[in-house]
Design a protein around this motif. Structure first.
Motif, mmCIF file in Angstrom:
data_model
loop_
_atom_site.group_PDB
_atom_site.id
_atom_site.type_symbol
_atom_site.label_atom_id
_atom_site.label_comp_id
_atom_site.label_asym_id
_atom_site.label_seq_id
_atom_site.Cartn_x
_atom_site.Cartn_y
_atom_site.Cartn_z
ATOM 1 N N ILE A 3 2.471 13.951 8.955
ATOM 2 C CA ILE A 3 1.285 13.935 9.817
ATOM 3 C C ILE A 3 1.675 13.539 11.239
ATOM 4 N N LEU A 7 -1.856 9.707 13.119
ATOM 5 C CA LEU A 7 -2.556 10.428 14.177
ATOM 6 C C LEU A 7 -2.605 9.597 15.460
ATOM 7 N N GLY A 16 1.509 19.697 17.375
ATOM 8 C CA GLY A 16 0.255 20.349 17.740
ATOM 9 C C GLY A 16 -0.171 20.036 19.161
ATOM 10 N N ILE A 25 -2.102 19.907 12.834
ATOM 11 C CA ILE A 25 -2.251 18.566 12.263
ATOM 12 C C ILE A 25 -2.644 18.675 10.789
ATOM 13 N N ASN A 41 3.585 16.522 12.872
ATOM 14 C CA ASN A 41 2.708 17.659 13.145
ATOM 15 C C ASN A 41 1.681 17.342 14.215
ATOM 16 N N THR A 42 1.269 16.088 14.315
ATOM 17 C CA THR A 42 0.375 15.694 15.402
ATOM 18 C C THR A 42 1.062 15.899 16.743
ATOM 19 N N LEU A 86 -7.122 17.993 20.869
ATOM 20 C CA LEU A 86 -7.224 17.792 19.427
ATOM 21 C C LEU A 86 -7.840 18.989 18.697
#
Length: 249
Positions: free
Chosen positions: A130, A70, A137, A172, A133-134, A165
């Motif tokens: 992750i 992240l 997103g 995420i 996808n972070t 976020l």
């Protein structure tokens, strides 16, 4: 047909609980799988204890890997970190490039046997979904939302934590869901280096050619994966609906 989904979940949960705490009930079903008269039910350890340890390994590795991925995903989507994208992507790809069993072989001499090398292998293996996808997103946050935030005088950090976020969270969470479920299956190899997991049951079945043991461990892992994947998927859809991102996806 929602009732079918609810019924399937309920059946899966009941079956999982019975396999973990009342395994002897399945002895008549599993006994024919062993031609050599070997025990059909694994009693060398508590299946519930092994399952909880298994989940603990996966949860901890996903938490650590998720935090690292992240932070890296946020960093490379900022102007100051954009040039580090190729390097960051190469680093998170390490876990997918080297099989977890190879990571275990390298880690054992320095970390010893047990949970530590398994956690390292799972953490590395779960970074990529992750991280990707972070980035996806954050890059797909509607420009109108960012323009409105700037118009309100929000600083960069305020836009990130209060706008970007929250809107990127469903995407995420998809990465976290994939990482968790992938590691749930991969964690079974931890038993080869002494980590307490459901892999212990499967490995016992392999080494003694006991199909019943293999089936017990495999079904429990599969049920956990299906239920957790479904649960996180429901949470993801709920968050997508709450943030108004469902239509965009």
């Amino acid at each position: 047909m929602k009732w079918l989904g609810y019924t399937a979940r309920a059946v899966a949960i009941v079956l999982l609980v019975l396999l973990l705490v009342e395994t002897d009930l399945f002895a008549p079903i599993l006994a024919p799988l062993n031609d050599n008269g070997a025990p059909a039910i694994y009693h060398q350890g508590s299946l519930l204890f092994l399952a909880l340890n298994h989940l603990g390994l996966v949860a901890l590795s996903t938490f650590v890997g998720g935090a690292l991925a992240l932070i890296a995903g946020i960093f490379v989507t900022r102007p100051a970190g954009a040039e580090f994208l190729p390097l960051s992507r190469a680093i998170v790809n390490i876990g997918q490039t080297f099989p977890p069993i190879a990571v275990l072989a390298i880690a054992v001499p320095s970390l010893g046997f047990g949970a530590e090398p398994t956690l390292l292998a799972l953490t590395l293996y779960g970074l990529l979904p992750i991280f990707e996808n972070t980035m996806a997103g954050l890059k797909n946050v509607p420009p109108t939302a960012l323009d409105a935030a700037r118009g309100m005088g929000m600083t960069g950090s305020q836009r990130l934590f209060q706008v970007e976020l929250p809107l990127a969270l469903p995407v995420i969470l998809t990465g976290i869901r994939l990482s968790f479920v992938i590691n749930l299956g991969t964690a079974t190899i931890g038993s080869t280096v002494g980590a307490k997991s459901l892999g212990e049951v499967i490995m016992a079945g392999i080494t003694t050619t006991n199909t019943a043991y293999i089936l017990q461990g495999g079904i429990i892992v599969a049920l956990l994966a299906v239920l957790i994947y479904d649960g996180l998927g429901s949470l993801e859809r709920y968050l997508a609906k709450r943030t108004g991102m469902a239509a965009a996806r």
